[in-house]
Write a protein that holds these residues in place. Structure first.
Motif, PDB file in Angstrom:
ATOM      1  N   VAL A 145       0.840  -1.202   0.000  1.00  0.00           N
ATOM      2  CA  VAL A 145       0.000   0.000   0.000  1.00  0.00           C
ATOM      3  C   VAL A 145       0.874   1.251   0.000  1.00  0.00           C
ATOM      4  N   SER A 146       1.908   1.266   0.862  1.00  0.00           N
ATOM      5  CA  SER A 146       2.784   2.436   0.924  1.00  0.00           C
ATOM      6  C   SER A 146       3.548   2.619  -0.384  1.00  0.00           C
ATOM      7  N   THR A 147       3.943   1.513  -1.002  1.00  0.00           N
ATOM      8  CA  THR A 147       4.663   1.619  -2.275  1.00  0.00           C
ATOM      9  C   THR A 147       3.744   2.096  -3.380  1.00  0.00           C
ATOM     10  N   ALA A 148       2.500   1.634  -3.363  1.00  0.00           N
ATOM     11  CA  ALA A 148       1.535   2.105  -4.362  1.00  0.00           C
ATOM     12  C   ALA A 148       1.362   3.621  -4.247  1.00  0.00           C
ATOM     13  N   ILE A 149       1.356   4.133  -3.010  1.00  0.00           N
ATOM     14  CA  ILE A 149       1.250   5.577  -2.810  1.00  0.00           C
ATOM     15  C   ILE A 149       2.494   6.279  -3.336  1.00  0.00           C
ATOM     16  N   ALA A 150       3.688   5.729  -3.011  1.00  0.00           N
ATOM     17  CA  ALA A 150       4.933   6.355  -3.455  1.00  0.00           C
ATOM     18  C   ALA A 150       5.037   6.379  -4.974  1.00  0.00           C
ATOM     19  N   ILE A 151       4.803   5.232  -5.617  1.00  0.00           N
ATOM     20  CA  ILE A 151       4.905   5.164  -7.081  1.00  0.00           C
ATOM     21  C   ILE A 151       3.776   5.956  -7.723  1.00  0.00           C
ATOM     22  N   GLY A 152       2.574   5.820  -7.173  1.00  0.00           N
ATOM     23  CA  GLY A 152       1.424   6.513  -7.736  1.00  0.00           C
ATOM     24  C   GLY A 152       1.522   8.018  -7.663  1.00  0.00           C
ATOM     25  N   THR A 153       2.342   8.536  -6.754  1.00  0.00           N
ATOM     26  CA  THR A 153       2.548   9.982  -6.668  1.00  0.00           C
ATOM     27  C   THR A 153       3.850  10.413  -7.336  1.00  0.00           C
ATOM     28  N   GLY A 154       4.450   9.512  -8.129  1.00  0.00           N
ATOM     29  CA  GLY A 154       5.545   9.909  -8.999  1.00  0.00           C
ATOM     30  C   GLY A 154       6.929   9.399  -8.671  1.00  0.00           C
ATOM     31  N   CYS A 155       7.139   8.735  -7.526  1.00  0.00           N
ATOM     32  CA  CYS A 155       8.485   8.268  -7.192  1.00  0.00           C
ATOM     33  C   CYS A 155       8.977   7.280  -8.253  1.00  0.00           C
ATOM     34  N   PRO A 156      10.268   7.333  -8.596  1.00  0.00           N
ATOM     35  CA  PRO A 156      10.787   6.574  -9.745  1.00  0.00           C
ATOM     36  C   PRO A 156      11.126   5.126  -9.409  1.00  0.00           C
ATOM     37  N   PHE A 157      10.148   4.377  -8.926  1.00  0.00           N
ATOM     38  CA  PHE A 157      10.404   3.018  -8.465  1.00  0.00           C
ATOM     39  C   PHE A 157       9.572   2.009  -9.244  1.00  0.00           C
ATOM     40  N   MET A 318       9.554  10.023 -13.845  1.00  0.00           N
ATOM     41  CA  MET A 318       8.594   9.740 -12.791  1.00  0.00           C
ATOM     42  C   MET A 318       7.915   8.396 -13.018  1.00  0.00           C
ATOM     43  N   GLY A 319       7.526   7.759 -11.930  1.00  0.00           N
ATOM     44  CA  GLY A 319       6.791   6.503 -12.018  1.00  0.00           C
ATOM     45  C   GLY A 319       7.685   5.316 -12.326  1.00  0.00           C
ATOM     46  N   VAL A 320       7.046   4.205 -12.663  1.00  0.00           N
ATOM     47  CA  VAL A 320       7.738   2.933 -12.851  1.00  0.00           C
ATOM     48  C   VAL A 320       8.737   2.996 -13.995  1.00  0.00           C
ATOM     49  N   GLY A 321       8.325   3.537 -15.132  1.00  0.00           N
ATOM     50  CA  GLY A 321       9.250   3.703 -16.243  1.00  0.00           C
ATOM     51  C   GLY A 321       9.364   2.517 -17.185  1.00  0.00           C
ATOM     52  N   TYR A 322       8.405   1.585 -17.138  1.00  0.00           N
ATOM     53  CA  TYR A 322       8.472   0.450 -18.065  1.00  0.00           C
ATOM     54  C   TYR A 322       8.420   0.918 -19.522  1.00  0.00           C
ATOM     55  N   VAL A 323       7.640   1.971 -19.768  1.00  0.00           N
ATOM     56  CA  VAL A 323       7.520   2.483 -21.133  1.00  0.00           C
ATOM     57  C   VAL A 323       8.865   3.005 -21.630  1.00  0.00           C
ATOM     58  N   ASN A 324       9.683   3.526 -20.722  1.00  0.00           N
ATOM     59  CA  ASN A 324      11.012   4.006 -21.119  1.00  0.00           C
ATOM     60  C   ASN A 324      11.898   2.855 -21.577  1.00  0.00           C
ATOM     61  N   ILE A 325      11.782   1.709 -20.900  1.00  0.00           N
ATOM     62  CA  ILE A 325      12.584   0.549 -21.294  1.00  0.00           C
ATOM     63  C   ILE A 325      12.205   0.095 -22.699  1.00  0.00           C
ATOM     64  N   VAL A 326      10.910   0.093 -22.987  1.00  0.00           N
ATOM     65  CA  VAL A 326      10.448  -0.295 -24.326  1.00  0.00           C
ATOM     66  C   VAL A 326      11.008   0.662 -25.373  1.00  0.00           C
ATOM     67  N   ARG A 327      11.012   1.943 -25.064  1.00  0.00           N
ATOM     68  CA  ARG A 327      11.550   2.927 -26.016  1.00  0.00           C
ATOM     69  C   ARG A 327      13.051   2.761 -26.207  1.00  0.00           C
ATOM     70  N   ILE A 328      13.756   2.458 -25.127  1.00  0.00           N
ATOM     71  CA  ILE A 328      15.204   2.222 -25.243  1.00  0.00           C
ATOM     72  C   ILE A 328      15.473   1.037 -26.154  1.00  0.00           C
ATOM     73  N   PHE A 329      14.719  -0.030 -25.972  1.00  0.00           N
ATOM     74  CA  PHE A 329      14.939  -1.243 -26.760  1.00  0.00           C
ATOM     75  C   PHE A 329      14.476  -1.094 -28.207  1.00  0.00           C
ATOM     76  N   SER A 330      13.642  -0.094 -28.460  1.00  0.00           N
ATOM     77  CA  SER A 330      13.204   0.124 -29.845  1.00  0.00           C
ATOM     78  C   SER A 330      14.234   0.917 -30.635  1.00  0.00           C
ATOM     79  N   GLY A 331      15.195   1.536 -29.924  1.00  0.00           N
ATOM     80  CA  GLY A 331      16.218   2.328 -30.597  1.00  0.00           C
ATOM     81  C   GLY A 331      15.715   3.677 -31.068  1.00  0.00           C
ATOM     82  N   SER A 332      14.584   4.144 -30.515  1.00  0.00           N
ATOM     83  CA  SER A 332      13.977   5.389 -30.994  1.00  0.00           C
ATOM     84  C   SER A 332      14.473   6.628 -30.263  1.00  0.00           C
TER      85      SER A 332
END
Length: 612
Positions: A145-157, A318-332
Motif C-alpha cells: 500500500v505504501s509503495t503504491a502511494i509512493a509510485i502513484g505519486t511519482g516516485c521513480p520506483f 517519474m513513475g515505474v518507467g516500463y515504457v522508457n525501457i520499451v523505447r530504449i529497446f526500440s532504438g527510438s
C-alpha cells in the motif's frame, strides 16, 4: 587393528568372524541420512503452489492500486489502468504530488511499521538471515500500500520489490501458521518472493533464480522445487490478466560478431562501474539524511521534493518507467535523450531511495542501465561503425549489467533480460556484458545495493554457495585404524594404573569396550573410569554404556559431526555395516577439524604456488 590393555584381546579382535549380532544397537544411535526428497517436500510444494497463486493475485491487485493512485494524482480521474505520470498537465503543481506521497509514506512507516522503509529485498534478506524467516503480517499489507502511494505519486520506483515482500510475507505467514521449521519457512518465504517477481514481469525462471541468489543461499531439490512451482503458478496467473507478449517487446535481433561482442563486454564493464557509483551514492544520500536534525518520518517528503523537481524537468523520470525501457529497446531515443534519462533518473532515484521511502528498485536499475548501455552503444557505433554494434542489444546488455553489478545476482540478470524480451540472440552479449559488470563490481565493492543495509546491521550475508567439504569426505578417509580400546573384564584398578603410567590412551575422554570375542559391546568414559566413588575391583564392563552411537565407514564427516552433536560425544566408534559389533576404527571431533584444516592449507598452498 585395535590396541587393548588386555594382551589377549587384540588377536581376538582381529580374528572375530562369527558375525554375532548380540545386543543389536538401537536405530536412533545410528547416523541419520537426510533424504534428498521426501513426502514433506511434496507438502511444501503444494503449499508453495497455493502461495504462488496468492502472490500472483496480490501482484495484480498492487498494479491496479498503483494505476488508481497515478490516475487520481496526476490526471484527476478514477481508473485502475496502468499509466505513466509523464503525460500530466500539472505544471508546477507536479512538485507537490511526490511530497504528499512522501508524507503519507512517512506516517505509515512511523505509526504502522518501520519495516516498510527501503526497497524491500534487504528487509526480506534480514528476515531470512536474522529472524528465522518471519515477516509480520502487517508488513505484507502496509508495504504494497505504501509503495503504491509512493509510485502513484511519482516516485521513480518499480512494483517488484514490494510484491516480493508481500509474496514473502504470505509464505512466511503460512509457515508460521503451520508451525514449520525455520528452514521450511525460508523455503515458503522464498517461494512467495519468487512468485512476486514472476507475477510482475512474467519471468518465472528469473523469479526462481533471484530467490536462490538473494534469499535461499542454496541450491537443493528440496528448496528449488517448491520455489519453482510457486513461480510457475504466479506466471500462469499473470497470463490470464495480461497480454501474452513479453514485458519489453522488441523486433528480432541479429547475431553479433566478435567485434560487437567485445564492445558489449566493455559496455557491461562500464555499466558495472556505474552500478558501483550508484550504490555508493544511494548510501551516501542515506547517510546525509541521517544527519538531518528532523525525524526520519519526514525524509520521504524531502526525497519527494527532489523527485518533483526532476520530474518537472523531465517527466519521463517519474513513475515505474516500463515504457522508457520499451523505447530504449526500440532504438527510438536519441543519444542526448538517453544520457538525460540516465542522469536525471539517477538523481531522482538516489534521492528518493536514500530517503528510505517505500520502494522497489529493480525497475529504475533497468531503466538507468538500459539508457546508459544504449548511449554507450550509440557512441561506440559512431566511432567504430564497422563493428556492427546494435543499440538495442547494447540497451539490453546495459539493463542486465546494471542489475548484475548492483545486486551480484548474475544468473538472474541474464535470464531476466531474456525472459522479458524473448530474444535468444541476445544471450551471448548478455553473458559477456553481465559477467564483466559482475567482475568490476566485485573488485571495487565488498557489499552490494542489496546487502549493504544488511551488513550495516551486523549480519553476515553468504556470497558463495559451495558444497561443504564435510559432505564430500567419508569417514573412512579420516578415521584412525589404530584404536585404543578396553576389554570388558578389566578391573578399574588395572585401567587406572595404566593411565598413571602414561598409557597411549591416557588423555582420551572415552574408549570402546570389547568382549572376549573382540566384539564391540559399548563405550566407557574417562570420567567413569576415574570416578572415586567406584571401587577398584569393579569391572570395565559394569560401567560400559551399551546403547551408544556408532558411525559407518561410508558416512560423511558431516553426518559424523551431526551425530556427535546429537549424542553429546566427541568420539565415535567406526563399525562394519554387515556386523555392527565389529570395530574397525574410531573418529573424533579433532579428526574432523584436522581434515578441514588440511583442506584449507592445501587450497592456500595451491594459491601460493601460482605465479602470475
Amino acid at each position: 587393528m585395535t590396541e587393548q590393555v588386555d594382551p589377549d584381546s587384540p588377536s581376538a579382535a582381529e580374528n572375530a568372524t562369527d558375525g554375532s549380532h548380540d545386543h543389536t544397537l538401537e536405530p536412533e544411535h545410528f547416523p541419520s541420512r537426510r533424504k534428498t526428497f521426501d513426502m514433506r517436500v511434496v507438502v511444501l510444494t503444494l503449499l508453495a503452489a497455493a502461495i504462488g497463486v496468492a502472490a500472483g493475485g496480490a501482484a495484480i491487485v498492487l498494479l491496479k492500486l498503483i494505476g488508481f493512485i497515478t490516475n487520481l494524482s496526476f490526471y484527476g480521474r478514477l481508473s485502475t489502468s496502468f499509466v505513466s505520470p509523464q503525460d500530466n498537465q500539472l505544471g508546477l503543481f507536479v512538485l507537490i504530488v511526490p511530497v504528499i506521497g512522501g508524507v503519507l509514506v512517512g506516517l505509515m512507516a512511523r505509526y504502522g511499521s518501520e519495516a516498510i522503509r527501503g526497497h524491500g529485498i534487504p528487509e526480506v534478506m534480514l528476515s531470512v538471515l536474522r529472524n528465522q524467516s518471519r515477516i509480520p503480517a502487517r508488513v505484507g499489507i502496509l508495504k504494497p500500500v505504501s509503495t503504491a502511494i509512493a509510485i502513484g505519486t511519482g516516485c521513480p520506483f518499480g512494483a517488484e520489490g514490494p510484491i516480493i515482500v508481500t509474496g514473502g510475507a504470505l509464505g512466511s505467514f503460512v509457515g508460521q501458521f503451520l508451525s514449520t521449521t525455520d528452514e521450511e519457512r525460508k523455503i515458503l518465504l522464498s517461494a512467495g518472493a519468487a512468485a512476486g517477481m514472476s507475477a510482475t514481469f512474467g519471468s518465472p525462471v528469473s523469479g526462481v533464480l533471484i530467490a536462490v541468489e538473494l534469499l535461499l543461499f542454496e541450491l537443493r531439490p528440496r528448496s528449488l522445487i517448491p520455489v519453482a512451482v510457486a513461480s510457475a503458478m504466479a506466471a500462469a496467473l499473470r497470463r490470464l490478466s495480461a497480454a501474452p507478449w513479453p514485458m519489453f517487446p522488441m523486433q528480432q535481433l541479429q547475431s553479433s560478431g566478435m567485434a560487437a561482442l567485445v564492445s558489449y563486454t566493455l559496455i557491461g564493464a562500464i555499466v558495472g562501474l556505474a552500478s558501483v557509483g550508484a550504490t555508493r551514492a544511494v548510501y551516501a544520500v542515506s547517510d546525509a539524511f541521517a544527519r538531518l536534525p528532523i525525524h526520519w518520518m519526514w525524509w520521504p517528503a524531502i526525497g519527494g521534493l527532489v523527485v518533483g523537481i526532476v520530474g518537472y524537468i523531465l517527466p519521463e523520470t517519474m513513475g515505474v518507467g516500463y515504457v522508457n525501457i520499451v523505447r530504449i529497446f526500440s532504438g527510438s531515443l536519441t543519444e542526448k535523450a538517453l544520457i538525460m534519462l540516465f542522469l536525471l533518473k539517477f538523481v531522482s532515484w538516489a534521492a528518493a531511495l536514500g530517503s528510505e521511502t517505500s520502494a522497489g528498485t529493480l525497475a529504475p536499475l533497468f531503466v538507468m542501465g538500459g539508457a546508459l548501455g544504449a548511449a554507450l552503444g550509440g557512441g561506440a557505433s559512431m566511432l567504430f561503425p564497422q563493428f556492427g554494434i546494435d543499440l538495442r542489444i547494447a540497451g539490453i546488455v546495459g539493463m542486465a549489467a546494471m542489475f548484475a553489478g548492483a545486486s551480484r545476482a548474475l544468473l538472474t540478470s541474464i535470464v531476466f533480460a531474456f525472459e522479458t524480451t524473448l530474444q535468444p540472440l541476445g544471450l551471448l552479449p548478455l553473458l559477456c556484458g553481465s559477467s564483466a559488470a559482475y567482475m568490476v563490481s566485485s573488485l571495487l565493492m565488498e557489499t552490494t545495493l542489496m546487502t549493504e543495509k544488511v551488513v550495516r546491521r551486523g549480519v553476515f550475508v553468504p556470497t558463495e554457495y559451495t558444497a561443504d567439504f564435510l559432505t564430500q569426505t567419508l569417514v573412512r578417509d579420516v578415521a584412525s585404524r589404530e584404536v585404543v580400546s578396553l576389554a570388558e573384564h578389566l578391573t578399574l584398578a588395572e585401567v587406572r594404573t595404566r593411565i598413571t603410567q602414561g598409557w597411549p590412551g591416557s588423555s582420551y575422554q572415552g574408549f570402546p569396550v570389547l568382549n572376549d570375542r573382540g566384539q564391540l559391546v559399548g563405550v566407557v568414559t574417562r570420567l567413569d573410569l576415574l570416578d572415586p566413588t567406584r571401587k577398584p575391583t569393579e569391572l570395565v564392563g559394569d560401567l560400559t554404556i551399551r546403547n551408544h552411537a556408532v558411525i559407518f565407514e561410508d558416512n560423511t564427516l558431516s553426518e559424523a559431526n551431526a551425530l556427535m552433536v546429537r549424542e553429546g560425544v566427541g568420539r565415535l566408534p567406526v563399525v562394519d555395516h554387515d556386523n555392527n559389533r565389529k570395530l574397525i576404527g574410531i573418529i573424533s571431533r579433532r579428526d574432523i577439524m584436522s581434515a578441514r584444516h588440511r583442506r584449507m592449507e592445501q587450497e592456500y598452498e595451491r594459491q601460493q604456488g601460482i605465479r602470475w
